[in-house]
Design a protein around this motif. Sequence first.
Motif, mmCIF file in Angstrom:
data_model
loop_
_atom_site.group_PDB
_atom_site.id
_atom_site.type_symbol
_atom_site.label_atom_id
_atom_site.label_comp_id
_atom_site.label_asym_id
_atom_site.label_seq_id
_atom_site.Cartn_x
_atom_site.Cartn_y
_atom_site.Cartn_z
ATOM 1 N N SER A 300 5.257 4.119 3.969
ATOM 2 C CA SER A 300 6.669 3.868 3.664
ATOM 3 C C SER A 300 7.168 4.675 2.473
ATOM 4 O O SER A 300 8.365 4.787 2.267
ATOM 5 C CB SER A 300 6.858 2.375 3.375
ATOM 6 O OG SER A 300 6.216 2.031 2.158
ATOM 7 N N VAL A 365 0.458 -2.558 13.081
ATOM 8 C CA VAL A 365 -0.828 -3.203 13.359
ATOM 9 C C VAL A 365 -0.957 -3.487 14.863
ATOM 10 O O VAL A 365 -2.047 -3.366 15.428
ATOM 11 C CB VAL A 365 -0.983 -4.486 12.511
ATOM 12 C CG1 VAL A 365 -2.320 -5.150 12.785
ATOM 13 C CG2 VAL A 365 -0.862 -4.146 11.030
ATOM 14 N N SER A 384 -2.749 1.267 5.354
ATOM 15 C CA SER A 384 -3.006 1.908 6.643
ATOM 16 C C SER A 384 -4.498 2.082 6.875
ATOM 17 O O SER A 384 -4.994 1.857 7.982
ATOM 18 C CB SER A 384 -2.310 3.277 6.708
ATOM 19 O OG SER A 384 -0.914 3.085 6.830
#
Length: 485
Positions: A300, A365, A384
């Motif tokens: 992000s 996910v 991640s």
Amino acid sequence: MNLLEKDLVSVAKAVNSCSMHVVLLPWLAFGHILPFTELAKRIARQGHRVTLLSTPKNTRRLIDIPPDLAGLIRVVDVALPRVEHLPEGAEASIDLPSDDLRPYLRLAYDAAFARALSDILRAPEPSRPDWVLTDYAAYWAPVAAARHGVPCAYLSLYAAAVLGFFGPPEALMGRGRYAKTAPEHLTEVPDFVPFPTAVAYRGHEARQMFKPAAVPDVSGVAELYRSGMSIHGSQVVGIRSSREFEPEWLRLLAELYQKPVIPVGLFPPPPAQDVAGHEATLRWLDGQAPDSVVYAAFGSEAKLTSAQLETIALGLEASGLPFLWAFRAPSDADTGGEGTGGLPTGFEERVNGRGVVCRGWVPQVSFLAHGSVGAFLTHAGWNSVTEGLANGVKLVLLPLMFDQGLNARHLVEKKMGVEVARDDDDGSFAPKDIAAALRRVMVEDDGDEFAVKAKELARVFGNDEANDQCLRDFLRYLSEHSRGP
Ligand SMILES: O=c1ccn([C@@H]2O[C@H](COP(=O)(O)OP(=O)(O)O[C@H]3O[C@H](CO)[C@@H](O)[C@H](O)[C@H]3O)[C@@H](O)[C@H]2O)c(=O)[nH]1
């Protein structure tokens, strides 16, 4: 008694009186609010009460507390003050058009959240917290907590190897012989590390970290200094990690910090309950062969340029592999740059059927947990990485900023991933470098070395019982060292 205090009292009465009340203070970034929220749920499932602080907009878009935990988790919305140069409505780093604006967000955060924490610390029994669990940014939290007789723990969302590389808290605060004050201090493994390792930054990463800021740090306190202060003032340090993954770095950290360092587990979040808007993508994944698809995403915070995104696009195309790309618009798209939108002309038509480009927020996910996804082209952000490891996918690493370069070296050292080859001088990469790294793990994986390792890692990192055991050990420490009555 104000409204907040009344609420806290009623929550407190509803639960077992032996449980602790822990205040969680994540920084205003998606990669921080998401794991703190996951941790809040896991702490509540152990029977403790949690107060989680964020802003109204972040609560709305990110924090989803299941009804069965609503009595144990209280989310406190803290409104940010108006700060000159902070864009209207910006409540997390993802809302900032440029990284140069981060100091304004820190300034607003410090003002509003320090006051909110003080209010909570002043609450009467039985609402008064037993512990404050802080992220790196709230450097004022340990002092504020101590003023009210409440102990403070630091929660590192970075791996132990990353913190270990930076040395003792004084070094993070820019003091002592291990302070990293020039790029060359970042490219060599420090001599206090007593075991061989490749964990260090590359030249281009180090130079980027020392690039002069475009605007002065109006918050007055730099990011590394904040981590150092928070660690220094905390009684114990919890690390989002496990003993299986990095026992040597965890031991080193305890020596460097001269205080307990306890892994709290990787706490990978479960797949999203709500995948509305992504049904077609999931159907496309259903139609692909097991472990055949590359999922590409870069977190992000990192803002890629259109040139970098084009290179990634051409690399995915050249790999010949099926792929699913969580695409975020380039940083130069609306700044008058030469931006092409990040995708080469005709790209989506050429890869139609073989590649899917998703724009906007995706349920990452849920994608990683899908049986068709076999590899993850990632920037090596720690969320991640943990999500990839827990779901048994092979990691192809393209680090961009912060801890990511160190994560990548560490994972390669432990044979848990492959790093995309880069130009050492400027860090640039070509489509063929992306394609080669992807094909190395997906096509040229002799003896299924990477595939077997990925599945083995999933059994360790995706093991909820093992993760919860780490958390229980950490909570037991907190409980045994809680403030007195
Ligand atoms: O479309 C998206 C994009 C992201 N995510 C989630 O957002 C999180 C992103 O976290 P991460 O992969 O760690 O990337 P960043 O958001 O960039 O994380 C910041 O925070 C991490 C933890 O401190 C650091 O390791 C990184 O370097 C730093 O950039 C993950 O949980 C993802 O599953 C989604 O669910 N959907």
